[in-house]
Design a protein around this motif. Structure first.
Motif, PDB file in Angstrom:
ATOM      1  N   LEU A 137      17.567   4.726 -45.196  1.00  0.00           N
ATOM      2  CA  LEU A 137      17.740   3.438 -44.518  1.00  0.00           C
ATOM      3  C   LEU A 137      17.984   3.653 -43.026  1.00  0.00           C
ATOM      4  O   LEU A 137      17.381   2.974 -42.189  1.00  0.00           O
ATOM      5  CB  LEU A 137      18.902   2.667 -45.141  1.00  0.00           C
ATOM      6  CG  LEU A 137      19.209   1.302 -44.537  1.00  0.00           C
ATOM      7  CD1 LEU A 137      18.039   0.340 -44.728  1.00  0.00           C
ATOM      8  CD2 LEU A 137      20.491   0.743 -45.141  1.00  0.00           C
ATOM      9  N   ALA A 138      18.826   4.614 -42.694  1.00  0.00           N
ATOM     10  CA  ALA A 138      19.103   4.914 -41.287  1.00  0.00           C
ATOM     11  C   ALA A 138      17.833   5.377 -40.573  1.00  0.00           C
ATOM     12  O   ALA A 138      17.548   4.934 -39.455  1.00  0.00           O
ATOM     13  CB  ALA A 138      20.193   5.984 -41.178  1.00  0.00           C
ATOM     14  N   ASP A 139      17.067   6.248 -41.213  1.00  0.00           N
ATOM     15  CA  ASP A 139      15.805   6.709 -40.618  1.00  0.00           C
ATOM     16  C   ASP A 139      14.846   5.543 -40.406  1.00  0.00           C
ATOM     17  O   ASP A 139      14.202   5.430 -39.359  1.00  0.00           O
ATOM     18  CB  ASP A 139      15.126   7.757 -41.506  1.00  0.00           C
ATOM     19  CG  ASP A 139      15.804   9.108 -41.464  1.00  0.00           C
ATOM     20  OD1 ASP A 139      16.613   9.351 -40.543  1.00  0.00           O
ATOM     21  OD2 ASP A 139      15.522   9.929 -42.364  1.00  0.00           O
ATOM     22  N   CYS A 140      14.750   4.673 -41.385  1.00  0.00           N
ATOM     23  CA  CYS A 140      13.847   3.525 -41.308  1.00  0.00           C
ATOM     24  C   CYS A 140      14.212   2.637 -40.123  1.00  0.00           C
ATOM     25  O   CYS A 140      13.347   2.280 -39.318  1.00  0.00           O
ATOM     26  CB  CYS A 140      13.899   2.750 -42.613  1.00  0.00           C
ATOM     27  SG  CYS A 140      12.745   1.370 -42.677  1.00  0.00           S
ATOM     28  N   ILE A 141      15.483   2.298 -40.006  1.00  0.00           N
ATOM     29  CA  ILE A 141      15.934   1.451 -38.890  1.00  0.00           C
ATOM     30  C   ILE A 141      15.659   2.147 -37.568  1.00  0.00           C
ATOM     31  O   ILE A 141      15.152   1.538 -36.623  1.00  0.00           O
ATOM     32  CB  ILE A 141      17.427   1.094 -39.058  1.00  0.00           C
ATOM     33  CG1 ILE A 141      17.596   0.133 -40.239  1.00  0.00           C
ATOM     34  CG2 ILE A 141      17.992   0.494 -37.769  1.00  0.00           C
ATOM     35  CD1 ILE A 141      19.025  -0.106 -40.659  1.00  0.00           C
ATOM     36  N   PHE A 142      15.974   3.434 -37.503  1.00  0.00           N
ATOM     37  CA  PHE A 142      15.747   4.195 -36.269  1.00  0.00           C
ATOM     38  C   PHE A 142      14.265   4.161 -35.876  1.00  0.00           C
ATOM     39  O   PHE A 142      13.919   3.865 -34.734  1.00  0.00           O
ATOM     40  CB  PHE A 142      16.226   5.639 -36.452  1.00  0.00           C
ATOM     41  CG  PHE A 142      15.973   6.499 -35.261  1.00  0.00           C
ATOM     42  CD1 PHE A 142      16.799   6.440 -34.155  1.00  0.00           C
ATOM     43  CD2 PHE A 142      14.895   7.373 -35.243  1.00  0.00           C
ATOM     44  CE1 PHE A 142      16.556   7.240 -33.035  1.00  0.00           C
ATOM     45  CE2 PHE A 142      14.642   8.174 -34.134  1.00  0.00           C
ATOM     46  CZ  PHE A 142      15.478   8.108 -33.025  1.00  0.00           C
ATOM     47  N   TYR A 143      13.373   4.436 -36.824  1.00  0.00           N
ATOM     48  CA  TYR A 143      11.942   4.498 -36.508  1.00  0.00           C
ATOM     49  C   TYR A 143      11.342   3.114 -36.246  1.00  0.00           C
ATOM     50  O   TYR A 143      10.375   2.996 -35.500  1.00  0.00           O
ATOM     51  CB  TYR A 143      11.161   5.243 -37.594  1.00  0.00           C
ATOM     52  CG  TYR A 143      11.422   6.716 -37.549  1.00  0.00           C
ATOM     53  CD1 TYR A 143      11.087   7.459 -36.422  1.00  0.00           C
ATOM     54  CD2 TYR A 143      12.025   7.375 -38.611  1.00  0.00           C
ATOM     55  CE1 TYR A 143      11.340   8.820 -36.356  1.00  0.00           C
ATOM     56  CE2 TYR A 143      12.289   8.739 -38.554  1.00  0.00           C
ATOM     57  CZ  TYR A 143      11.941   9.458 -37.432  1.00  0.00           C
ATOM     58  OH  TYR A 143      12.198  10.799 -37.367  1.00  0.00           O
ATOM     59  N   MET A 144      11.904   2.063 -36.835  1.00  0.00           N
ATOM     60  CA  MET A 144      11.408   0.721 -36.527  1.00  0.00           C
ATOM     61  C   MET A 144      11.747   0.317 -35.094  1.00  0.00           C
ATOM     62  O   MET A 144      11.122  -0.577 -34.536  1.00  0.00           O
ATOM     63  CB  MET A 144      11.970  -0.319 -37.508  1.00  0.00           C
ATOM     64  CG  MET A 144      11.288  -0.286 -38.850  1.00  0.00           C
ATOM     65  SD  MET A 144      11.590  -1.766 -39.847  1.00  0.00           S
ATOM     66  CE  MET A 144      13.338  -1.649 -40.193  1.00  0.00           C
ATOM     67  N   ASN A 145      12.721   0.991 -34.486  1.00  0.00           N
ATOM     68  CA  ASN A 145      13.109   0.668 -33.112  1.00  0.00           C
ATOM     69  C   ASN A 145      12.353   1.513 -32.078  1.00  0.00           C
ATOM     70  O   ASN A 145      12.429   1.235 -30.887  1.00  0.00           O
ATOM     71  CB  ASN A 145      14.633   0.839 -32.962  1.00  0.00           C
ATOM     72  CG  ASN A 145      15.131   0.503 -31.585  1.00  0.00           C
ATOM     73  OD1 ASN A 145      15.577   1.384 -30.852  1.00  0.00           O
ATOM     74  ND2 ASN A 145      15.083  -0.773 -31.217  1.00  0.00           N
ATOM     75  N   VAL A 146      11.585   2.511 -32.534  1.00  0.00           N
ATOM     76  CA  VAL A 146      10.824   3.351 -31.604  1.00  0.00           C
ATOM     77  C   VAL A 146       9.874   2.472 -30.796  1.00  0.00           C
ATOM     78  O   VAL A 146       9.200   1.595 -31.337  1.00  0.00           O
ATOM     79  CB  VAL A 146      10.038   4.445 -32.363  1.00  0.00           C
ATOM     80  CG1 VAL A 146       9.042   5.135 -31.451  1.00  0.00           C
ATOM     81  CG2 VAL A 146      10.992   5.464 -32.972  1.00  0.00           C
ATOM     82  N   GLY A 147       9.873   2.691 -29.493  1.00  0.00           N
ATOM     83  CA  GLY A 147       8.996   1.942 -28.599  1.00  0.00           C
ATOM     84  C   GLY A 147       9.562   0.601 -28.151  1.00  0.00           C
ATOM     85  O   GLY A 147       8.921  -0.118 -27.400  1.00  0.00           O
ATOM     86  N   GLN A 148      10.743   0.259 -28.623  1.00  0.00           N
ATOM     87  CA  GLN A 148      11.365  -1.008 -28.255  1.00  0.00           C
ATOM     88  C   GLN A 148      12.410  -0.785 -27.168  1.00  0.00           C
ATOM     89  O   GLN A 148      12.889   0.327 -26.965  1.00  0.00           O
ATOM     90  CB  GLN A 148      12.044  -1.650 -29.482  1.00  0.00           C
ATOM     91  CG  GLN A 148      11.121  -1.869 -30.661  1.00  0.00           C
ATOM     92  CD  GLN A 148       9.916  -2.713 -30.325  1.00  0.00           C
ATOM     93  OE1 GLN A 148      10.050  -3.791 -29.762  1.00  0.00           O
ATOM     94  NE2 GLN A 148       8.735  -2.206 -30.649  1.00  0.00           N
TER      95      GLN A 148
END
Length: 123
Positions: free
Chosen positions: A60-71
């Motif tokens: 879950l932490a990885d998912c949230i982190f990667y969804m924020n990449v480029g933002q």
């Protein structure tokens, strides 16, 4: 359906996007051999989603982190972990992320079957 979701960390709003950038980034994390081809297939999203459905907080932490990449603003991994440690309803975060991924165009064809399988296994 929104093209992004938001979380608030330390009073700051962060945008999370499950688009192609996210998909390509997480898919690279896990590969499997394609039989009789000598090639590998990237399957990181399936692995990540299955882990989140199973309650894996690291996934879950990885998912949230990667969804924020480029933002902008940009989350640090430690920010995500602190957020997950302190959030009042961690089960809702798991549910919100899975539901968001299941509706994002870049992810939904892989996420929905995993959700159906998980629901069937619960019965």
């Amino acid at each position: 359906m929104s093209k992004y979701m938001e979380i608030e960390v330390n009073g700051e709003i962060y945008k999370l996007v499950a688009g192609f950038g996210f998909l390509h980034e997480v898919n690279k994390k896990v590969t499997v051999d394609v039989p009789n081809t000598g090639k590998k297939k990237e399957v990181g999203l399936k692995f990540m989603v299955a882990s989140i459905i199973d309650g894996d907080i690291d996934a879950l932490a990885d998912c949230i982190f990667y969804m924020n990449v480029g933002q902008t603003p940009r989350l640090k991994k430690a920010d995500v972990e602190n957020y997950l440690e302190d959030v009042d309803d961690i089960d809702k975060v798991f549910e919100d992320v899975i539901n968001f991924l299941s509706q994002a165009n870049a992810c939904k064809k892989e996420v929905k079957p995993l959700m159906i399988t998980q629901e069937a296994e619960k019965k």
